[in-house]
Design a protein around this motif. Sequence first.
Motif, mmCIF file in Angstrom:
data_model
loop_
_atom_site.group_PDB
_atom_site.id
_atom_site.type_symbol
_atom_site.label_atom_id
_atom_site.label_comp_id
_atom_site.label_asym_id
_atom_site.label_seq_id
_atom_site.Cartn_x
_atom_site.Cartn_y
_atom_site.Cartn_z
ATOM 1 N N VAL A 1 -8.860 2.971 6.497
ATOM 2 C CA VAL A 1 -8.515 2.506 5.154
ATOM 3 C C VAL A 1 -8.168 1.024 5.180
ATOM 4 O O VAL A 1 -8.609 0.240 4.323
ATOM 5 N N MET A 2 -7.402 0.607 6.178
ATOM 6 C CA MET A 2 -7.012 -0.799 6.288
ATOM 7 C C MET A 2 -8.211 -1.691 6.591
ATOM 8 O O MET A 2 -8.300 -2.822 6.099
ATOM 9 N N GLU B 1 -11.285 -1.238 5.624
ATOM 10 C CA GLU B 1 -12.036 -1.416 4.378
ATOM 11 C C GLU B 1 -11.376 -2.460 3.473
ATOM 12 O O GLU B 1 -12.047 -3.171 2.726
ATOM 13 N N TYR B 2 -10.046 -2.545 3.557
ATOM 14 C CA TYR B 2 -9.318 -3.487 2.703
ATOM 15 C C TYR B 2 -9.571 -4.925 3.158
ATOM 16 O O TYR B 2 -9.952 -5.781 2.356
ATOM 17 N N SER B 3 -9.380 -5.204 4.462
ATOM 18 C CA SER B 3 -9.637 -6.545 4.982
ATOM 19 C C SER B 3 -9.557 -6.533 6.496
ATOM 20 O O SER B 3 -8.948 -5.640 7.097
ATOM 21 N N TYR B 4 -10.126 -7.557 7.103
ATOM 22 C CA TYR B 4 -10.056 -7.705 8.553
ATOM 23 C C TYR B 4 -8.621 -7.935 9.000
ATOM 24 O O TYR B 4 -8.173 -7.385 10.015
ATOM 25 N N ALA C 1 -5.845 -6.898 7.608
ATOM 26 C CA ALA C 1 -5.105 -5.638 7.548
ATOM 27 C C ALA C 1 -5.425 -4.757 8.749
ATOM 28 O O ALA C 1 -4.525 -4.118 9.336
ATOM 29 N N ARG D 1 -15.786 6.263 10.600
ATOM 30 C CA ARG D 1 -14.387 6.604 10.354
ATOM 31 C C ARG D 1 -13.983 7.928 11.015
ATOM 32 O O ARG D 1 -12.804 8.143 11.307
#
Length: 507
Positions: free
Chosen positions: A158-159, A161-164, A166, A229
């Motif tokens: 999940v992190m 997908e949010y940003s590198y 994160a 994932r």
Amino acid sequence: MVIRSWNVPHLGGQHPGADKHSPLWGSVRLTYTLCAFLTNMLQMGMRNMLGLVILRMVKARPEDVLLQHSALASNQANNLTDSQVCGSGVWHNASLELVETGDLPWTRNQELTFPGVLYYGYVIALPLAGHLTDRFGGKVLFINSMTMQALSYIALPVMAEYSYVAAVIVMVFSGIFAGCGSPPLYQLFLVWAHPTERTSMLSFAYSGLIVGSIGIYPLASYLSDFGWRVPFYVLGNVALLYGISCNWLIYNTLEQHPRLTDAERDYLKPKDFAQAPQHLSIPWRSLLTSVPVYAFMLTHVFHNCGFLVFSLIMPRFMQEAMQFNMKEIGFLSSAPFIGSMLSKLICIFSCSYIERRLFLNLGRLRRLLYAVCTSATIVLIGVIIVASCQQKALVLLIFVLVGATMDMGFSGGYWPTLLYFAPSFAGMISGLANSLGHLSGFLAPHLIAILVHTGIKSEWNAVLLTLMLFNALAIIVFGLFSSTTLQTWDPRSQKSNLTNSTQETTN
């Protein structure tokens, strides 16, 4: 008859060789050894799978295709042979690689360095975890290390997908949790292993690192077919359930264990200095000026570089330099660790016999074993450098042998020495050594990113040359400055002197 041992010197009282034996089968010390084995297996599985899964996490980059074709054109202009530009053949299968890539828009530098991000947190946690283990026992750190790392892996997709950034933050915390588990695992063997069994039990427990490395590549390759994932979710949940179950399997002291029999308690009960965690004042001046301590830590730095590089980059080396496809990589990346497993089996079934039977200077024997094994590693890496990507079978065989020689030197020669020269501070010193040794965990990926721009084998050969250099330095440091003699600043040495004085007065 005096029986010498490679283990912690048995000070005062009856010699360990004369203790009444307690069966290993069904014992609590076997339970702890199995727990340590499973922990190492899961820890290494979670770490090493990043090197493979990252190949399917990041989407294809058009700029890389242009760079690759430019390098091909340059090589053809310079009239280089196929073996000299070995590794470029994977570029002709660009369409296949597009199918196998993921959906994260990361750069090549980010892709290369991400598997090593975990070690930023790992090296931070190790020294503090080692000190806390020596003072308060290892159970809490041991259990929470596994459960918290499991939760971080479940959260990682999940992190990411949010940003590198994160994803990097999650991996740093995962490294901190992993680092908190290594010193207590090592230190608890002072409680849950008899002195004459420690090397064999340590070898078996740390063979979990090898089993995890062997099994994770094909498993992660299979699971990632359902999406990159999936391996994080599966391994994270398994580790979480296991970590929770350890609450009822692992204890700090003999007195705390509810299922310990009287016979095994007598067998494990220390005859010298208490095995339970001691509130000892640390002799910092002596420790920081001790040559064996520095030799132990520096050897770990130099030796660990090779192990971590193989763990982190083996799948990418197989893909880029040796031109294997993704299905083959999932099985063949385990080659060095198969050799390591063979080495572990030799240690498990032979070390106890050697410890009980041989009447030799075992300190010199350890140095000789480490020098021979590490020298063989250097020669074998040289063979990989000379080989071309057409010699796939030869390179795979050499990788198996490299894994065997590296691990034999580590398990049989180097790693057990700490339990002899400074057993009272084994947790702290092993934590410091692991911390320094795992600096290469995040430095090596940056070095690889600098040296390997296009993935041809000549670039990867430069990485292998650095491994040869580090192994040579390890031979020099360990061969000249290591020791298995109990140091005078260790409290166990003071206890031994007091016991000897009492016996002389009595006589």
